[in-house]
Design a protein around this motif. Structure first.
Motif, PDB file in Angstrom:
ATOM      1  N   LYS A 323       0.850  -1.203   0.000  1.00  0.00           N
ATOM      2  CA  LYS A 323       0.000   0.000   0.000  1.00  0.00           C
ATOM      3  C   LYS A 323       0.885   1.253   0.000  1.00  0.00           C
ATOM      4  O   LYS A 323       0.634   2.208  -0.726  1.00  0.00           O
ATOM      5  CB  LYS A 323      -0.880   0.023   1.258  1.00  0.00           C
ATOM      6  CG  LYS A 323      -2.148  -0.789   1.142  1.00  0.00           C
ATOM      7  CD  LYS A 323      -3.032  -0.440   2.325  1.00  0.00           C
ATOM      8  CE  LYS A 323      -3.784  -1.666   2.807  1.00  0.00           C
ATOM      9  NZ  LYS A 323      -4.245  -1.535   4.177  1.00  0.00           N
ATOM     10  N   LEU A 324       1.967   1.197   0.810  1.00  0.00           N
ATOM     11  CA  LEU A 324       2.873   2.349   0.876  1.00  0.00           C
ATOM     12  C   LEU A 324       3.532   2.595  -0.476  1.00  0.00           C
ATOM     13  O   LEU A 324       3.627   3.723  -0.947  1.00  0.00           O
ATOM     14  CB  LEU A 324       3.972   2.079   1.904  1.00  0.00           C
ATOM     15  CG  LEU A 324       3.642   2.397   3.351  1.00  0.00           C
ATOM     16  CD1 LEU A 324       4.745   1.901   4.244  1.00  0.00           C
ATOM     17  CD2 LEU A 324       3.468   3.898   3.521  1.00  0.00           C
ATOM     18  N   GLU A 325       3.971   1.504  -1.106  1.00  0.00           N
ATOM     19  CA  GLU A 325       4.648   1.618  -2.403  1.00  0.00           C
ATOM     20  C   GLU A 325       3.707   2.219  -3.434  1.00  0.00           C
ATOM     21  O   GLU A 325       4.117   3.011  -4.267  1.00  0.00           O
ATOM     22  CB  GLU A 325       5.107   0.243  -2.900  1.00  0.00           C
ATOM     23  CG  GLU A 325       6.162  -0.385  -2.049  1.00  0.00           C
ATOM     24  CD  GLU A 325       7.537   0.182  -2.320  1.00  0.00           C
ATOM     25  OE1 GLU A 325       8.091  -0.125  -3.368  1.00  0.00           O
ATOM     26  OE2 GLU A 325       8.044   0.928  -1.459  1.00  0.00           O
ATOM     27  N   ALA A 326       2.435   1.816  -3.357  1.00  0.00           N
ATOM     28  CA  ALA A 326       1.467   2.307  -4.342  1.00  0.00           C
ATOM     29  C   ALA A 326       0.941   3.688  -3.953  1.00  0.00           C
ATOM     30  O   ALA A 326       0.157   4.284  -4.686  1.00  0.00           O
ATOM     31  CB  ALA A 326       0.305   1.321  -4.444  1.00  0.00           C
ATOM     32  N   GLY A 327       1.388   4.213  -2.826  1.00  0.00           N
ATOM     33  CA  GLY A 327       0.959   5.538  -2.372  1.00  0.00           C
ATOM     34  C   GLY A 327      -0.469   5.541  -1.856  1.00  0.00           C
ATOM     35  O   GLY A 327      -1.098   6.592  -1.735  1.00  0.00           O
ATOM     36  N   GLY A 328      -1.000   4.368  -1.547  1.00  0.00           N
ATOM     37  CA  GLY A 328      -2.405   4.310  -1.129  1.00  0.00           C
ATOM     38  C   GLY A 328      -2.565   4.093   0.367  1.00  0.00           C
ATOM     39  O   GLY A 328      -3.623   3.663   0.819  1.00  0.00           O
ATOM     40  N   TRP A 329      -1.520   4.400   1.139  1.00  0.00           N
ATOM     41  CA  TRP A 329      -1.651   4.190   2.582  1.00  0.00           C
ATOM     42  C   TRP A 329      -1.431   5.508   3.317  1.00  0.00           C
ATOM     43  O   TRP A 329      -0.557   5.660   4.128  1.00  0.00           O
ATOM     44  CB  TRP A 329      -0.668   3.126   3.059  1.00  0.00           C
ATOM     45  CG  TRP A 329      -1.168   2.383   4.258  1.00  0.00           C
ATOM     46  CD1 TRP A 329      -2.411   1.912   4.455  1.00  0.00           C
ATOM     47  CD2 TRP A 329      -0.421   2.043   5.432  1.00  0.00           C
ATOM     48  NE1 TRP A 329      -2.510   1.281   5.651  1.00  0.00           N
ATOM     49  CE2 TRP A 329      -1.284   1.333   6.291  1.00  0.00           C
ATOM     50  CE3 TRP A 329       0.891   2.227   5.853  1.00  0.00           C
ATOM     51  CZ2 TRP A 329      -0.906   0.837   7.519  1.00  0.00           C
ATOM     52  CZ3 TRP A 329       1.283   1.726   7.084  1.00  0.00           C
ATOM     53  CH2 TRP A 329       0.401   1.038   7.913  1.00  0.00           C
TER      54      TRP A 329
END
Ligand code: ADP
Length: 486
Positions: A323-329
């Protein structure tokens, strides 16, 4: 441009006309001198020296013949030689008292004509070589003018190892080097680079390409080919392209690939070992022919519970990381109290890690903060799980929280294996796993990376202090003032 050309043409025509008249005057003067004896006798005077030594008089004609050779080239010299022969003939045929009167003028004309023609030829050759040199110089200037603005470094090196030319990019990369020896300028050596030197091979006509690592740490791709300089000396022209950036990317790709393989094998292992334990325990529980007493059954079920927690924690970390990598966290802020989060997490940890002693020391009346409750809870879980994983059973783990300036500072301390000082800054890196062994064999090197990402997204700071063999303390801060997280 055309006006300049027409002025030049006019100038050269006038010049030619002047030279023609000078030549005519020279011829007349030589002819008068040649026939001076006859002229003097004709005017009634007695015969004198001038009537006799015509061979000496004739020598004077060498001047207009050479002059015409110099200014009007071979054709001019030949015409003037023929004219001179024509001037000699009346005297040879009609006046000369000597035997073979024609032979000597003819011989003279042959010699003088050859000298005149050679003068013309020498002048032609000299001028052609000057023209060629000018063309070469202008070609070089044009080429060097283009090279001046190139982003790549360009250098021309002569066969004497001296740098003859460098463009501004080369000067920027390596400093000023014109006139220096290439081995000193490029390699900081006291003499030619022995076997590696490409200068001779390139000057002999080969084009060479190689990679060169400068002592300044940069890497260059070098392409060298021969070039004829304006003085017609064959030199080496080398293009230096700074490829350090590509090299870094190449190295990063190699690292990423290596990391990917390590991650895959690590995660497969981390997933497989709890599954294997669970499978083993469940198989034992299912065996009907073996009677298990209540204590053993409870112990086996505890085992399943622990392994399931391990699996859960790993999967949670993996999901959070993706989620962090995808910027969704992104943090979903809400008013909350750090004391509530600590209470909730500790309740669970005390139950999961019964053999560790947890102590909380929170400053009373800690102020409310704006934070993502779930994310901060995950940070505390990760820090506490590490504290239990890297310290012996029965050891004490302390959680403290206090106000420091405009932040709340939370710390988790253990009395475990500790972290070597050179690893302290690396432990927050993704997939970084230190040299120290976890008690429970788990871990994928993601826990602290997630903590760091969460705390940074809350505008807080996170760091670690440790004494090897004595224990570690992980700190993080969260701002008390309202901060807009978007
Ligand atoms: P892991 O899953 O390997 O524990 P983490 O990101 O949580 O991954 O930690 C990264 C590394 O930091 C660990 O591999 C370990 O070397 C070190 N580390 C983390 N917490 C502690 C601790 N409390 N004591 C000693 N070493 C620790």
């Amino acid at each position: 441009m055309s006006e300049v050309a027409s002025f030049r043409r006019l100038g050269s025509t006038l010049c030619k006309t002047r030279q023609f008249y000078i030549l005519l005057l020279l011829l007349i003067a030589c002819s008068v001198f040649y026939y001076l004896g006859e002229i003097v006798t004709f005017s009634g005077a007695a015969k004198s020296f001038f009537n006799g030594v015509h061979d000496v008089h004739r020598l004077l004609f060498i001047v207009p013949i050479i002059y015409s050779g110099y200014f009007f080239r071979i054709r001019g010299a030949l015409i003037v030689t023929i004219a001179a022969l024509a001037i000699f003939m009346p005297r040879a045929l009609l006046i000369s008292p000597f035997p073979d009167p024609v032979l000597r003028p003819v011989l003279f004309c042959l010699v003088a004509g050859t000298v005149g023609a050679l003068t013309g030829l020498a002048r032609n050759t000299f001028e052609r070589s000057q023209q060629l040199e000018a063309i070469a110089r202008s070609d070089r200037d044009k080429l060097l003018g283009g090279l001046e603005n190139m982003e790549d470094g360009i250098v021309i090196i002569g066969p004497d190892y001296r740098v003859r030319f460098q463009n501004p990019s080369m000067a920027r990369e390596f400093g000023e080097g014109i006139g220096s020896y290439c081995y000193a300028y490029l390699h900081q050596l006291g003499g030619p680079c022995s076997d590696n030197c490409q200068l001779k091979t390139v000057i002999q006509g080969a084009t060479k390409r190689w990679e060169y690592s400068h002592p300044n740490g940069r890497t260059y791709e070098v392409v060298a080919s021969p070039i004829v300089d304006s003085d017609r000396v064959v030199c080496l022209l080398a293009v230096y392209r700074n490829i350090s950036h590509f090299k870094r990317i190449e190295q990063e790709l190699v690292n990423i690939n290596q990391l990917k393989s390590e991650l895959l094998s690590n995660i497969s292992h981390e997933l497989k070992s709890p599954l294997t334990s669970i499978k083993g325990i469940v198989t034992s529980l299912l065996q009907k022919d073996i009677q298990l007493d209540n204590d053993t059954r409870e112990m086996l079920l505890d085992g399943v519970n622990e392994e399931t927690d391990r699996l859960g924690s790993l999967v949670t970390n993996l999901l959070n990381m993706s989620k962090l990598e995808a910027g969704g966290w992104k943090p979903e802020k809400e008013p909350c109290y750090i004391a509530d989060i600590v209470d909730e997490v500790l309740k669970h940890q005390k139950w999961v890690h019964m053999n560790h002693i947890f102590r909380a020391d929170l400053e009373p009346d800690l102020p409310e903060i704006q934070a993502d409750y779930g994310q901060i809870r995950q940070v505390l879980i990760n820090l506490l799980e590490n504290a239990t994983a890297y310290s012996e059973e029965g050891a004490e783990i302390n959680i403290r929280a206090r106000v420091v300036d405009k932040d709340i500072e939370v710390s988790v301390s253990d009395h475990g294996v500790g972290i070597p000082s050179d690893e302290l800054s690396k432990v927050f890196g993704k997939f970084y796993r230190g040299t120290q062994k976890r008690r429970d064999h788990g871990g994928a090197g993601l826990g602290l990376a997630i903590c760091q990402a969460v705390i940074h997204s809350h505008q807080g700071r996170i760091w670690a202090e440790s004494i090897l063999g004595k224990g570690s303390t992980f700190y993080f801060t969260l701002p008390i003032d309202h901060v807009d997280y978007d």
